[in-house]
Design a protein around this motif. Structure first.
Motif, PDB file in Angstrom:
ATOM      1  N   LYS A  80       0.755  -1.219   0.100  1.00 10.95           N
ATOM      2  CA  LYS A  80       0.120   0.099   0.079  1.00 10.95           C
ATOM      3  C   LYS A  80       1.123   1.203  -0.080  1.00 10.95           C
ATOM      4  CE  LYS A  80      -4.176  -2.134   0.453  1.00 10.95           C
ATOM      5  NZ  LYS A  80      -4.940  -1.940  -0.522  1.00 10.95           N
ATOM      6  N   HIS A  81       0.254   2.479  -0.402  1.00 15.03           N
ATOM      7  CA  HIS A  81       0.994   3.614  -0.423  1.00 15.03           C
ATOM      8  C   HIS A  81       0.234   4.690  -0.011  1.00 15.03           C
ATOM      9  CE1 HIS A  81       4.225   2.090  -3.413  1.00 15.03           C
ATOM     10  NE2 HIS A  81       3.172   1.359  -3.760  1.00 15.03           N
ATOM     11  N   TYR A  82       0.622   5.567   0.895  1.00 12.87           N
ATOM     12  CA  TYR A  82      -0.090   6.585   1.679  1.00 12.87           C
ATOM     13  C   TYR A  82       0.425   7.949   1.218  1.00 12.87           C
ATOM     14  CZ  TYR A  82      -1.097   2.222   4.197  1.00 12.87           C
ATOM     15  OH  TYR A  82      -1.660   1.006   4.671  1.00 12.87           O
ATOM     16  N   VAL A  83      -0.609   8.842   1.193  1.00  6.49           N
ATOM     17  CA  VAL A  83      -0.290  10.257   1.383  1.00  6.49           C
ATOM     18  C   VAL A  83      -0.498  10.807   2.749  1.00  6.49           C
ATOM     19  CG1 VAL A  83      -0.803  12.355   0.512  1.00  6.49           C
ATOM     20  CG2 VAL A  83      -0.764  10.700  -1.124  1.00  6.49           C
ATOM     21  N   TYR A  84       0.477  11.583   3.346  1.00  6.57           N
ATOM     22  CA  TYR A  84       0.204  11.745   4.713  1.00  6.57           C
ATOM     23  C   TYR A  84       0.607  13.405   5.015  1.00  6.57           C
ATOM     24  CZ  TYR A  84       5.072  11.492   4.881  1.00  6.57           C
ATOM     25  OH  TYR A  84       6.609  11.690   4.604  1.00  6.57           O
ATOM     26  N   ILE A  85      -0.318  13.837   6.034  1.00  8.34           N
ATOM     27  CA  ILE A  85      -0.084  15.182   6.264  1.00  8.34           C
ATOM     28  C   ILE A  85       0.687  14.987   7.790  1.00  8.34           C
ATOM     29  CG2 ILE A  85      -0.942  17.411   6.792  1.00  8.34           C
ATOM     30  CD1 ILE A  85      -2.963  16.734   4.696  1.00  8.34           C
ATOM     31  N   LEU A  86       1.736  15.813   7.986  1.00  7.05           N
ATOM     32  CA  LEU A  86       2.164  16.241   9.624  1.00  7.05           C
ATOM     33  C   LEU A  86       2.055  17.446   9.926  1.00  7.05           C
ATOM     34  CD1 LEU A  86       5.916  14.513   9.089  1.00  7.05           C
ATOM     35  CD2 LEU A  86       3.526  13.240   9.899  1.00  7.05           C
ATOM     36  N   ARG A  87       1.769  17.407  11.321  1.00  7.10           N
ATOM     37  CA  ARG A  87       1.619  18.847  11.966  1.00  7.10           C
ATOM     38  C   ARG A  87       3.149  19.044  12.597  1.00  7.10           C
ATOM     39  NH1 ARG A  87      -2.735  18.794  15.242  1.00  7.10           N
ATOM     40  NH2 ARG A  87      -4.055  19.914  13.728  1.00  7.10           N
TER      41      ARG A  87
ATOM     42  N   GLY B  49      15.013  13.255  12.902  1.00  4.24           N
ATOM     43  CA  GLY B  49      15.936  14.050  12.264  1.00  4.24           C
ATOM     44  C   GLY B  49      16.455  13.763  10.847  1.00  4.24           C
ATOM     45  N   LYS B  50      15.975  12.592  10.345  1.00  5.38           N
ATOM     46  CA  LYS B  50      16.500  12.010   9.371  1.00  5.38           C
ATOM     47  C   LYS B  50      15.449  12.154   8.184  1.00  5.38           C
ATOM     48  CE  LYS B  50      19.424   8.760  11.525  1.00  5.38           C
ATOM     49  NZ  LYS B  50      20.649   9.491  11.674  1.00  5.38           N
ATOM     50  N   GLY B  51      14.292  12.872   8.220  1.00 11.26           N
ATOM     51  CA  GLY B  51      13.233  12.985   7.414  1.00 11.26           C
ATOM     52  C   GLY B  51      13.707  14.239   6.423  1.00 11.26           C
ATOM     53  N   ALA B  52      12.637  14.790   5.988  1.00  9.65           N
ATOM     54  CA  ALA B  52      12.759  15.938   4.931  1.00  9.65           C
ATOM     55  C   ALA B  52      13.393  17.063   5.687  1.00  9.65           C
ATOM     56  CB  ALA B  52      11.498  16.337   4.607  1.00  9.65           C
ATOM     57  N   LYS B  53      14.129  17.701   4.990  1.00  9.16           N
ATOM     58  CA  LYS B  53      14.844  19.005   5.468  1.00  9.16           C
ATOM     59  C   LYS B  53      13.820  19.911   6.146  1.00  9.16           C
ATOM     60  CE  LYS B  53      17.950  22.730   3.945  1.00  9.16           C
ATOM     61  NZ  LYS B  53      18.532  23.304   2.986  1.00  9.16           N
TER      62      LYS B  53
ATOM     63  N   ILE C 271       1.770   5.832  -8.235  1.00  6.71           N
ATOM     64  CA  ILE C 271       1.753   6.763  -9.049  1.00  6.71           C
ATOM     65  C   ILE C 271       0.343   7.611  -8.626  1.00  6.71           C
ATOM     66  CG2 ILE C 271       1.371   7.655 -11.326  1.00  6.71           C
ATOM     67  CD1 ILE C 271       4.096   6.702 -10.878  1.00  6.71           C
ATOM     68  N   GLU C 272      -0.614   6.818  -8.226  1.00  4.63           N
ATOM     69  CA  GLU C 272      -1.668   7.568  -7.478  1.00  4.63           C
ATOM     70  C   GLU C 272      -1.664   8.242  -6.417  1.00  4.63           C
ATOM     71  OE1 GLU C 272      -6.261   5.800  -6.456  1.00  4.63           O
ATOM     72  OE2 GLU C 272      -4.930   4.603  -7.461  1.00  4.63           O
ATOM     73  N   ALA C 273      -0.798   7.666  -5.397  1.00  4.17           N
ATOM     74  CA  ALA C 273      -0.502   8.387  -4.276  1.00  4.17           C
ATOM     75  C   ALA C 273       0.627   9.558  -4.529  1.00  4.17           C
ATOM     76  CB  ALA C 273       0.485   7.305  -3.337  1.00  4.17           C
ATOM     77  N   GLN C 274       1.355   9.508  -5.377  1.00  7.83           N
ATOM     78  CA  GLN C 274       2.288  10.555  -5.815  1.00  7.83           C
ATOM     79  C   GLN C 274       1.186  11.896  -6.466  1.00  7.83           C
ATOM     80  OE1 GLN C 274       5.297   8.773  -7.781  1.00  7.83           O
ATOM     81  NE2 GLN C 274       6.681   9.093  -6.074  1.00  7.83           N
TER      82      GLN C 274
ATOM     83  N   GLY D 290       3.609  14.364   2.489  1.00 12.01           N
ATOM     84  CA  GLY D 290       4.551  13.511   1.916  1.00 12.01           C
ATOM     85  C   GLY D 290       3.587  12.201   1.496  1.00 12.01           C
ATOM     86  N   TRP D 291       4.586  11.250   0.855  1.00 11.35           N
ATOM     87  CA  TRP D 291       3.892   9.957   0.659  1.00 11.35           C
ATOM     88  C   TRP D 291       5.059   8.749   1.341  1.00 11.35           C
ATOM     89  CZ3 TRP D 291       6.139   5.949  -2.286  1.00 11.35           C
ATOM     90  CH2 TRP D 291       7.102   6.286  -3.002  1.00 11.35           C
ATOM     91  N   THR D 292       4.364   7.747   1.481  1.00 12.06           N
ATOM     92  CA  THR D 292       5.308   6.642   1.788  1.00 12.06           C
ATOM     93  C   THR D 292       4.479   5.358   1.814  1.00 12.06           C
ATOM     94  OG1 THR D 292       6.469   5.767   3.982  1.00 12.06           O
ATOM     95  CG2 THR D 292       4.221   6.928   4.334  1.00 12.06           C
ATOM     96  N   THR D 293       5.014   4.477   2.228  1.00 15.07           N
ATOM     97  CA  THR D 293       4.511   2.813   2.243  1.00 15.07           C
ATOM     98  C   THR D 293       4.178   2.527   3.630  1.00 15.07           C
ATOM     99  OG1 THR D 293       6.638   1.957   2.296  1.00 15.07           O
ATOM    100  CG2 THR D 293       5.417   1.994   0.141  1.00 15.07           C
TER     101      THR D 293
END
Length: 86
Positions: free
Chosen positions: A6-13, A37-41, A61-64, A22-25
């Motif tokens: 599965k692929h996921y689109v997620y929102i972090l606060r 501290g190793k995630g996105a800048k 692709i759908e997730a992206q 972002g998107w992830t599995t």
């Protein structure tokens, strides 16, 4: 390639109140990576982050595509999405 993954689109606060999309599995694992501290800048200076929303997809692709669409939303529209009004 694992067709069952599965692929996921997620929102972090972020700690400053901003949102990161972002998107992830694996949203839980990815949130931990961001908090280490190793995630996105973008999230590195805004820790801790909290997973507040995600959508599941069968296709990467759908997730992206959905990630891109969410990133085009205004903050108010993202808040409506998170609240389940969109």
């Amino acid at each position: 390639m694992d067709k069952a993954k599965k692929h996921y689109v997620y929102i972090l606060r972020c700690s400053d109140g901003t949102f990161y999309t972002g998107w992830t599995t694996d949203p839980e694992r990815r949130t931990k990576v961001h908090n280490s501290g190793k995630g996105a800048k973008y999230t590195r200076a805004r820790r801790p982050v909290e997973l507040i929303y995600y959508e599941e997809f069968d296709d990467k692709i759908e997730a992206q595509r959905r990630e891109w669409a969410i990133k085009q939303l205004t903050r108010a529209e993202k808040e409506e999405l998170i609240a389940g009004k969109k």
